[in-house]
Design a protein around this motif. Sequence first.
Motif, PDB file in Angstrom:
ATOM      1  N   ASN A   1       1.856   3.383   5.480  1.00  0.00           N
ATOM      2  CA  ASN A   1       2.324   2.147   4.853  1.00  0.00           C
ATOM      3  C   ASN A   1       1.819   2.009   3.426  1.00  0.00           C
ATOM      4  O   ASN A   1       0.845   2.668   3.040  1.00  0.00           O
ATOM      5  CB  ASN A   1       1.795   0.940   5.649  1.00  0.00           C
ATOM      6  N   ILE A   2       2.425   1.100   2.699  1.00  0.00           N
ATOM      7  CA  ILE A   2       1.927   0.771   1.354  1.00  0.00           C
ATOM      8  C   ILE A   2       0.539   0.131   1.474  1.00  0.00           C
ATOM      9  O   ILE A   2      -0.393   0.516   0.793  1.00  0.00           O
ATOM     10  CB  ILE A   2       2.907  -0.192   0.627  1.00  0.00           C
ATOM     11  N   LEU A   3       0.406  -0.835   2.371  1.00  0.00           N
ATOM     12  CA  LEU A   3      -0.910  -1.467   2.617  1.00  0.00           C
ATOM     13  C   LEU A   3      -1.550  -0.882   3.865  1.00  0.00           C
ATOM     14  O   LEU A   3      -0.868  -0.627   4.851  1.00  0.00           O
ATOM     15  CB  LEU A   3      -0.774  -2.974   2.825  1.00  0.00           C
ATOM     16  N   LYS A   4      -2.862  -0.742   3.824  1.00  0.00           N
ATOM     17  CA  LYS A   4      -3.597  -0.224   4.998  1.00  0.00           C
ATOM     18  C   LYS A   4      -4.072  -1.365   5.907  1.00  0.00           C
ATOM     19  O   LYS A   4      -4.548  -1.112   7.007  1.00  0.00           O
ATOM     20  CB  LYS A   4      -4.826   0.586   4.554  1.00  0.00           C
TER      21      LYS A   4
ATOM     22  N   ILE B   1      -1.315  -4.730  -3.267  1.00  0.00           N
ATOM     23  CA  ILE B   1      -0.647  -3.426  -3.428  1.00  0.00           C
ATOM     24  C   ILE B   1      -1.411  -2.565  -4.438  1.00  0.00           C
ATOM     25  O   ILE B   1      -1.661  -1.383  -4.196  1.00  0.00           O
ATOM     26  CB  ILE B   1       0.834  -3.620  -3.858  1.00  0.00           C
ATOM     27  N   ALA B   2      -1.818  -3.181  -5.540  1.00  0.00           N
ATOM     28  CA  ALA B   2      -2.540  -2.421  -6.582  1.00  0.00           C
ATOM     29  C   ALA B   2      -3.850  -1.857  -6.034  1.00  0.00           C
ATOM     30  O   ALA B   2      -4.239  -0.728  -6.356  1.00  0.00           O
ATOM     31  CB  ALA B   2      -2.797  -3.320  -7.786  1.00  0.00           C
ATOM     32  N   CYS B   3      -4.534  -2.634  -5.188  1.00  0.00           N
ATOM     33  CA  CYS B   3      -5.799  -2.146  -4.603  1.00  0.00           C
ATOM     34  C   CYS B   3      -5.563  -0.966  -3.666  1.00  0.00           C
ATOM     35  O   CYS B   3      -6.372  -0.038  -3.593  1.00  0.00           O
ATOM     36  CB  CYS B   3      -6.475  -3.258  -3.788  1.00  0.00           C
ATOM     37  N   CYS B   4      -4.469  -1.013  -2.940  1.00  0.00           N
ATOM     38  CA  CYS B   4      -4.237  -0.033  -1.870  1.00  0.00           C
ATOM     39  C   CYS B   4      -3.521   1.244  -2.322  1.00  0.00           C
ATOM     40  O   CYS B   4      -3.665   2.287  -1.679  1.00  0.00           O
ATOM     41  CB  CYS B   4      -3.403  -0.703  -0.779  1.00  0.00           C
ATOM     42  N   MET B   5      -2.753   1.154  -3.394  1.00  0.00           N
ATOM     43  CA  MET B   5      -1.922   2.294  -3.798  1.00  0.00           C
ATOM     44  C   MET B   5      -2.680   3.614  -4.023  1.00  0.00           C
ATOM     45  O   MET B   5      -2.175   4.681  -3.666  1.00  0.00           O
ATOM     46  CB  MET B   5      -1.105   1.951  -5.058  1.00  0.00           C
ATOM     47  N   PRO B   6      -3.906   3.557  -4.615  1.00  0.00           N
ATOM     48  CA  PRO B   6      -4.605   4.843  -4.809  1.00  0.00           C
ATOM     49  C   PRO B   6      -4.794   5.615  -3.501  1.00  0.00           C
ATOM     50  O   PRO B   6      -4.752   6.845  -3.494  1.00  0.00           O
ATOM     51  CB  PRO B   6      -5.959   4.418  -5.397  1.00  0.00           C
ATOM     52  N   TYR B   7      -4.992   4.897  -2.397  1.00  0.00           N
ATOM     53  CA  TYR B   7      -5.161   5.577  -1.106  1.00  0.00           C
ATOM     54  C   TYR B   7      -3.866   6.290  -0.699  1.00  0.00           C
ATOM     55  O   TYR B   7      -3.876   7.444  -0.281  1.00  0.00           O
ATOM     56  CB  TYR B   7      -5.568   4.588  -0.003  1.00  0.00           C
ATOM     57  N   LEU B   8      -2.764   5.561  -0.824  1.00  0.00           N
ATOM     58  CA  LEU B   8      -1.479   6.159  -0.444  1.00  0.00           C
ATOM     59  C   LEU B   8      -1.148   7.352  -1.342  1.00  0.00           C
ATOM     60  O   LEU B   8      -0.671   8.387  -0.862  1.00  0.00           O
ATOM     61  CB  LEU B   8      -0.355   5.108  -0.525  1.00  0.00           C
ATOM     62  N   MET B   9      -1.431   7.206  -2.638  1.00  0.00           N
ATOM     63  CA  MET B   9      -1.122   8.306  -3.550  1.00  0.00           C
ATOM     64  C   MET B   9      -1.934   9.558  -3.201  1.00  0.00           C
ATOM     65  O   MET B   9      -1.408  10.667  -3.235  1.00  0.00           O
ATOM     66  CB  MET B   9      -1.371   7.891  -5.018  1.00  0.00           C
ATOM     67  N   LYS B  10      -3.196   9.353  -2.844  1.00  0.00           N
ATOM     68  CA  LYS B  10      -4.038  10.501  -2.441  1.00  0.00           C
ATOM     69  C   LYS B  10      -3.460  11.161  -1.182  1.00  0.00           C
ATOM     70  O   LYS B  10      -3.430  12.377  -1.052  1.00  0.00           O
ATOM     71  CB  LYS B  10      -5.468  10.036  -2.151  1.00  0.00           C
ATOM     72  N   GLN B  11      -3.042  10.284  -0.265  1.00  0.00           N
ATOM     73  CA  GLN B  11      -2.468  10.762   0.998  1.00  0.00           C
ATOM     74  C   GLN B  11      -1.206  11.607   0.731  1.00  0.00           C
ATOM     75  O   GLN B  11      -1.062  12.707   1.262  1.00  0.00           O
ATOM     76  CB  GLN B  11      -2.039   9.527   1.794  1.00  0.00           C
ATOM     77  N   LEU B  12      -0.326  11.067  -0.102  1.00  0.00           N
ATOM     78  CA  LEU B  12       0.927  11.781  -0.393  1.00  0.00           C
ATOM     79  C   LEU B  12       0.656  13.073  -1.160  1.00  0.00           C
ATOM     80  O   LEU B  12       1.324  14.076  -0.938  1.00  0.00           O
ATOM     81  CB  LEU B  12       1.891  10.886  -1.193  1.00  0.00           C
TER      82      LEU B  12
ATOM     83  N   VAL C   1       7.214   5.814   4.707  1.00  0.00           N
ATOM     84  CA  VAL C   1       6.276   4.822   4.165  1.00  0.00           C
ATOM     85  C   VAL C   1       6.837   3.431   4.424  1.00  0.00           C
ATOM     86  O   VAL C   1       7.924   3.085   3.941  1.00  0.00           O
ATOM     87  CB  VAL C   1       6.047   5.029   2.647  1.00  0.00           C
ATOM     88  N   GLY C   2       6.101   2.655   5.208  1.00  0.00           N
ATOM     89  CA  GLY C   2       6.526   1.283   5.499  1.00  0.00           C
ATOM     90  C   GLY C   2       5.806   0.288   4.596  1.00  0.00           C
ATOM     91  O   GLY C   2       5.252   0.660   3.549  1.00  0.00           O
ATOM     92  N   GLU C   3       5.777  -0.971   5.032  1.00  0.00           N
ATOM     93  CA  GLU C   3       5.215  -2.038   4.183  1.00  0.00           C
ATOM     94  C   GLU C   3       3.714  -2.244   4.438  1.00  0.00           C
ATOM     95  O   GLU C   3       2.883  -1.977   3.572  1.00  0.00           O
ATOM     96  CB  GLU C   3       6.003  -3.315   4.474  1.00  0.00           C
TER      97      GLU C   3
END
Length: 257
Positions: A155-158, A172-183, A114-116
């Motif tokens: 990445n943290i941000l898409k 970051i707060a807007c994007c995190m739900p996507y990353l969490m779903k992915q993980l 996971v990058g930035e």
Amino acid sequence: MKHDDRASAELLEVLELTREFFEREKTRGLQNISMSHETWTALETAVEKAHVAAQQKHTTQKDAARKDIVSKDVALLLRDISALTSGCEKCHLAQTRTNLVFGQGNPNAKLVFVGEAPGADEDEQGLAFVGKAGQLLTKIIEAIKLKREEVYICNILKCRPPGNRTPTTEEIACCMPYLMKQLEAINPPIICALGNVAAHTLLNTTAPMNRLRGRFHKFGQALLMPTYHPAALLRNPDYKKFVWEDVQMIQKEYEKV
Ligand code: URA
């Protein structure tokens, strides 16, 4: 049925019939079967072995089929999450992006990087870590005897922050739900957080990298290794030895999971 499979099925049948024949003769009172105890035991062992081999083959085939189904499921799930993400307008980065960079790689990866956030090359191509930092990441992955296609990279941000500035807390707060779903979908046993933004966000800390790296942290069920971002290595080659230490720990863990 393949030739080998047919041969072992036939062998199993012959052995079974032979054993049944002698068992039947024994119950009929036949006392003098001219077969030594060793031969009888060998026959029984052969039948037993053939049964175990057949059972193992069946289990292996079932496992392979199950793995195949799971891998297709995760790929479909990631496709759905990606589709859900594709039109995102939750923050103002939607106005400046060329492409949203969802992330890519093996849906069944045991290791996720996971990058930035996407840079200019990533924004241009819609793929994570394809620029200079990405080329260095490929070398890092290969240094631990893996291929890029075997891991998953995101990445943290898409979306790219203009001028590659540091992502804001709101982005970051807007994007995190996507990353969490992915993980959640990939469910990797090992995660490598590249750089401060990824490490701080995923570990909910502001501790400096020199205090975070060099050991695994718990992240749900996964083990998370924070390390320096490849872009930081390009600016400061002194960090290479630390990253090398960290990825060697990942390699050891990878061989166990
Ligand atoms: N830097 C990142 O953090 N991510 C990329 O995808 C590229 C550069």
